[in-house]
Design a protein around this motif. Structure first.
Motif, PDB file in Angstrom:
ATOM      1  N   PHE A   6       0.791  -1.224   0.000  1.00  0.00           N
ATOM      2  CA  PHE A   6       0.000   0.000   0.000  1.00  0.00           C
ATOM      3  C   PHE A   6       0.827   1.281   0.000  1.00  0.00           C
ATOM      4  N   ARG A   7       1.999   1.244   0.614  1.00  0.00           N
ATOM      5  CA  ARG A   7       2.703   2.492   0.858  1.00  0.00           C
ATOM      6  C   ARG A   7       3.945   2.683  -0.001  1.00  0.00           C
ATOM      7  N   SER A   8       4.025   2.033  -1.096  1.00  0.00           N
ATOM      8  CA  SER A   8       5.182   2.223  -1.967  1.00  0.00           C
ATOM      9  C   SER A   8       4.777   1.972  -3.404  1.00  0.00           C
ATOM     10  N   THR A   9       5.679   2.347  -4.302  1.00  0.00           N
ATOM     11  CA  THR A   9       5.468   2.081  -5.718  1.00  0.00           C
ATOM     12  C   THR A   9       6.331   0.913  -6.179  1.00  0.00           C
ATOM     13  N   PHE A  10       6.779   0.099  -5.239  1.00  0.00           N
ATOM     14  CA  PHE A  10       7.656  -1.010  -5.597  1.00  0.00           C
ATOM     15  C   PHE A  10       6.989  -1.961  -6.585  1.00  0.00           C
ATOM     16  N   THR A  20      -3.578   5.419  -5.526  1.00  0.00           N
ATOM     17  CA  THR A  20      -4.793   5.609  -4.716  1.00  0.00           C
ATOM     18  C   THR A  20      -5.824   4.543  -5.045  1.00  0.00           C
ATOM     19  N   LEU A  21      -5.958   4.196  -6.310  1.00  0.00           N
ATOM     20  CA  LEU A  21      -6.910   3.168  -6.727  1.00  0.00           C
ATOM     21  C   LEU A  21      -6.587   1.833  -6.064  1.00  0.00           C
ATOM     22  N   VAL A  22      -5.309   1.451  -6.051  1.00  0.00           N
ATOM     23  CA  VAL A  22      -4.903   0.188  -5.433  1.00  0.00           C
ATOM     24  C   VAL A  22      -5.295   0.169  -3.958  1.00  0.00           C
ATOM     25  N   ILE A  23      -5.020   1.261  -3.270  1.00  0.00           N
ATOM     26  CA  ILE A  23      -5.307   1.317  -1.831  1.00  0.00           C
ATOM     27  C   ILE A  23      -6.809   1.291  -1.570  1.00  0.00           C
ATOM     28  N   VAL A  24      -7.574   2.075  -2.321  1.00  0.00           N
ATOM     29  CA  VAL A  24      -9.022   2.149  -2.101  1.00  0.00           C
ATOM     30  C   VAL A  24      -9.680   0.791  -2.352  1.00  0.00           C
ATOM     31  N   VAL A  25      -9.352   0.158  -3.477  1.00  0.00           N
ATOM     32  CA  VAL A  25      -9.963  -1.128  -3.813  1.00  0.00           C
ATOM     33  C   VAL A  25      -9.548  -2.206  -2.812  1.00  0.00           C
ATOM     34  N   SER A  26      -8.257  -2.243  -2.473  1.00  0.00           N
ATOM     35  CA  SER A  26      -7.780  -3.266  -1.544  1.00  0.00           C
ATOM     36  C   SER A  26      -8.364  -3.060  -0.150  1.00  0.00           C
ATOM     37  N   PHE A  27      -8.435  -1.815   0.297  1.00  0.00           N
ATOM     38  CA  PHE A  27      -9.029  -1.530   1.602  1.00  0.00           C
ATOM     39  C   PHE A  27     -10.500  -1.914   1.630  1.00  0.00           C
ATOM     40  N   ASP A  47      -0.955  -6.164 -21.983  1.00  0.00           N
ATOM     41  CA  ASP A  47      -1.615  -5.344 -23.001  1.00  0.00           C
ATOM     42  C   ASP A  47      -2.396  -4.221 -22.318  1.00  0.00           C
ATOM     43  N   VAL A  48      -2.472  -3.083 -22.979  1.00  0.00           N
ATOM     44  CA  VAL A  48      -3.097  -1.905 -22.374  1.00  0.00           C
ATOM     45  C   VAL A  48      -4.541  -2.170 -21.955  1.00  0.00           C
ATOM     46  N   HIS A  49      -5.227  -3.076 -22.668  1.00  0.00           N
ATOM     47  CA  HIS A  49      -6.616  -3.385 -22.321  1.00  0.00           C
ATOM     48  C   HIS A  49      -6.719  -4.263 -21.066  1.00  0.00           C
ATOM     49  N   LEU A  50      -5.637  -4.944 -20.710  1.00  0.00           N
ATOM     50  CA  LEU A  50      -5.648  -5.822 -19.539  1.00  0.00           C
ATOM     51  C   LEU A  50      -5.053  -5.162 -18.304  1.00  0.00           C
ATOM     52  N   THR A  51      -4.446  -3.994 -18.494  1.00  0.00           N
ATOM     53  CA  THR A  51      -3.747  -3.354 -17.381  1.00  0.00           C
ATOM     54  C   THR A  51      -4.671  -3.045 -16.214  1.00  0.00           C
ATOM     55  N   MET A  52      -5.753  -2.323 -16.485  1.00  0.00           N
ATOM     56  CA  MET A  52      -6.632  -1.899 -15.395  1.00  0.00           C
ATOM     57  C   MET A  52      -7.379  -3.074 -14.754  1.00  0.00           C
ATOM     58  N   PRO A  53      -7.934  -4.025 -15.535  1.00  0.00           N
ATOM     59  CA  PRO A  53      -8.565  -5.188 -14.883  1.00  0.00           C
ATOM     60  C   PRO A  53      -7.597  -5.973 -14.002  1.00  0.00           C
ATOM     61  N   THR A  54      -6.353  -6.131 -14.455  1.00  0.00           N
ATOM     62  CA  THR A  54      -5.363  -6.854 -13.657  1.00  0.00           C
ATOM     63  C   THR A  54      -5.019  -6.087 -12.391  1.00  0.00           C
ATOM     64  N   LEU A  55      -4.914  -4.772 -12.510  1.00  0.00           N
ATOM     65  CA  LEU A  55      -4.623  -3.934 -11.355  1.00  0.00           C
ATOM     66  C   LEU A  55      -5.723  -4.053 -10.303  1.00  0.00           C
ATOM     67  N   ILE A  56      -6.971  -4.002 -10.760  1.00  0.00           N
ATOM     68  CA  ILE A  56      -8.104  -4.096  -9.828  1.00  0.00           C
ATOM     69  C   ILE A  56      -8.193  -5.498  -9.227  1.00  0.00           C
ATOM     70  N   ALA A  57      -7.993  -6.528 -10.058  1.00  0.00           N
ATOM     71  CA  ALA A  57      -8.051  -7.906  -9.554  1.00  0.00           C
ATOM     72  C   ALA A  57      -6.978  -8.147  -8.505  1.00  0.00           C
ATOM     73  N   SER A  64      -5.628  -5.917  -6.556  1.00  0.00           N
ATOM     74  CA  SER A  64      -6.001  -5.164  -5.358  1.00  0.00           C
ATOM     75  C   SER A  64      -7.062  -5.909  -4.551  1.00  0.00           C
ATOM     76  N   VAL A  65      -8.026  -6.508  -5.240  1.00  0.00           N
ATOM     77  CA  VAL A  65      -9.116  -7.207  -4.556  1.00  0.00           C
ATOM     78  C   VAL A  65      -8.596  -8.426  -3.809  1.00  0.00           C
ATOM     79  N   VAL A  66      -7.814  -9.278  -4.484  1.00  0.00           N
ATOM     80  CA  VAL A  66      -7.386 -10.528  -3.846  1.00  0.00           C
ATOM     81  C   VAL A  66      -6.402 -10.271  -2.699  1.00  0.00           C
ATOM     82  N   THR A  67      -5.551  -9.232  -2.839  1.00  0.00           N
ATOM     83  CA  THR A  67      -4.684  -8.910  -1.696  1.00  0.00           C
ATOM     84  C   THR A  67      -5.516  -8.415  -0.524  1.00  0.00           C
ATOM     85  N   GLY A  68      -6.542  -7.608  -0.797  1.00  0.00           N
ATOM     86  CA  GLY A  68      -7.407  -7.114   0.276  1.00  0.00           C
ATOM     87  C   GLY A  68      -8.120  -8.237   1.008  1.00  0.00           C
TER      88      GLY A  68
END
Length: 518
Positions: free
Chosen positions: A39-43, A56-63, A110-120, A122-126
């Protein structure tokens, strides 16, 4: 002489607690550090995705997933605790690993998979983090508070240490961040499994819903403080991230300051002769945050990172105290630590998300007028001031009740001594007349079973039940405090509540009740 005798006893108690400490007891630190690295780094995010919006999106969705998991599993435990016991913990550890891998590779797809993968990711880590937060609260909630008063600060110290070492290894040594993060949930899982085996004999009572209401009610002022501080922390965090343009830049100073706070809290818990006093949260932390928000309008533009560091350090210290009080309350009420800890944690997360949302909206205002920052600062100072007044009012009422109980105890002291002699004479006569009867009774009802029966019949908490044997022997509050490693005021409070629940008026009445049960 009494004071001199108490000090070595307290030191021996702390040495005993230190000797009981094992690495498995600090397993919370490994998953906590993993969540901080998430949550607290860009690593984990590649350079293309390392923007304040995506972070912010990663933190909000995961939280949000974290809070939902805590609420869901708490509901399951309240309805059927066996379903929780059957949940495989390794699945949630796998969720964390899969989630951080998805976050790490999302920018390379692929650019079309970036955001779904990012959200997915975030959800599973949360989901995984939510399970582990509640599960560790369950474990700590079954340990005696004299142990957790040291374990929790030690966990915070180990957490900040792991985070700083992982950051150094990634940035300076070039070790891939996944190679550093993947082992953390696995270590936390192994520690959790071993700790569960250690505390299985002290299973909480899941089947009494009013117990949870009473436990949460006893924490209401602390929960309110947590909601306010969490919201303010989220607000300052979000504004700082957008001001400097990076989560890493916003948290370099706060993390070092948190490390210093962790060392301080651990030293206080290790060297102090009493457990952490919750009044510390109000007497030190809240005034410091009030001062920070008073000066915020004057130096925000040039010193936002410093303000974030101060608020972050104060919130970190408060979070440790809050976590300790939650698990101590679960122990006191023989309740599920997952339910109490899960609900408190979920409420804190929701409040932090609210603060992040407010901060995001404020930062999106073009050419933000100074009145916006001034208004928010005044609102924060007002809320914290009201919180402090509520706390002082509650403390005044508690002290008044304790003083009343102490005065009543002194009034009953002389009469109690006469009663003791009278009862002793009566018992001596009864023993002389029917010695066989007394022997049979003591064999039938052992002192331990008597205390358990009284605790069950009158709804005493676990801590109140621990005080009963000492009261039965006429021990003073000072002696009991030394034996149970708490303050004398805490013992007086437990004694007053025992008398209230049993509808008795003095310690002698309580002794008479115990003898009737025997």
């Amino acid at each position: 002489m009494a004071t001199a005798a108490t000090a070595p006893e307290d030191k021996r108690s702390m040495r005993m607690i230190w000797k009981t400490l094992r690495l498995r007891h600090l397993g919370l630190a490994f998953f906590w550090a993993c969540s901080m690295l998430t949550f607290r780094s860009t690593f984990l995010l590649c350079d293309a995705l390392g923007t304040p919006e995506n972070e912010t999106l990663v933190i909000v969705v995961s939280f949000a997933a974290n809070a939902a998991t805590l609420f869901a599993i708490s509901s399951i435990i309240e309805g059927d605790p066996k379903r929780y016991e059957k949940m495989p913990a390794w699945v949630f550890a796998a969720f964390i690993i899969v989630g951080i891998v998805l976050l790490n590779v999302s920018g390379r797809l692929d650019v079309h998979l970036t955001m779904p993968t990012l959200i997915a990711g975030s959800v599973v880590t949360g989901v995984g983090y939510g399970y582990f937060w509640g599960s560790w609260a369950q474990v700590y909630g079954q340990m005696h508070p004299s142990r957790t008063s040291f374990y929790i600060p030690a966990v915070f110290l180990l957490t900040t240490t792991i985070f700083l070492l992982a950051s150094f290894a990634d940035e300076q040594l070039g070790i891939p961040i996944l190679a550093l993060m993947v082992p953390l949930p696995l270590i936390a899982l192994a520690c959790l499994a071993r700790s569960r085996k250690e505390v299985t004999l002290a299973a909480p009572k899941h089947d009494k819903s009013p117990v949870y209401l009473a436990a949460m009610s006893s924490l209401w002022s602390l929960i309110l403080a947590g909601l306010i501080l969490s919201c303010l922390f989220g607000f300052v965090w979000e504004m700082t991230v957008f001001s400097v343009g990076s989560v890493n830049a916003a948290h370099q100073m706060p993390l070092f300051l948190n490390f210093i706070v962790a060392i301080t809290l651990t030293a206080l818990a290790l060297l102090g002769r009493k457990r952490i006093d919750i009044s510390m949260a109000y007497r030190i932390i809240v005034p410091v945050i009030v001062a920070a928000f008073v000066v915020m309008p004057f130096f925000w533009e040039g010193n936002s990172v410093l303000l974030n560091a101060v608020v972050s350090a104060c919130f970190g210290a408060f979070d440790v105290i809050l976590w300790y009080m939650v698990v101590a309350t679960a122990y006191d009420f023989s309740a599920s630590g997952f339910i109490i800890g899960g609900l408190v944690r979920a409420l804190s997360i929701i409040s932090r998300l609210l603060g992040i949302g407010i901060g995001y909206i404020v930062m999106m205002i073009p050419d933000r007028p100074p009145l916006v920052i001034v208004g928010i600062s005044l609102g924060a100072v007002y809320l914290l001031g009201m919180l402090f007044l509520l706390y002082r009012r509650r403390q005044t009422r508690t002290l008044a009740k304790d003083a009343e109980g102490t005065a009543f105890e002194h009034m009953q002291k002389q009469a109690g001594s006469y009663s003791d002699r009278a009862i002793g004479t009566e018992q001596g006569s009864a023993s002389a007349q029917a010695p066989g009867t007394e022997s049979t009774e003591s064999e039938t009802n052992s002192p331990e079973s008597v205390y358990e029966l009284i605790a069950e019949d009158y709804g005493l908490t676990r801590r109140e039940a621990e005080v009963l044997p000492y009261l039965a022997k006429g021990r003073s509050a000072k002696v009991i405090a030394g034996a149970l490693y708490v303050s004398e005021s805490t013992i007086r409070t437990h004694t007053r509540r025992i008398l209230e629940k049993t509808a008795l008026h003095s310690k002698q009445d309580l002794i008479d009740l115990i003898e009737r049960y025997g």
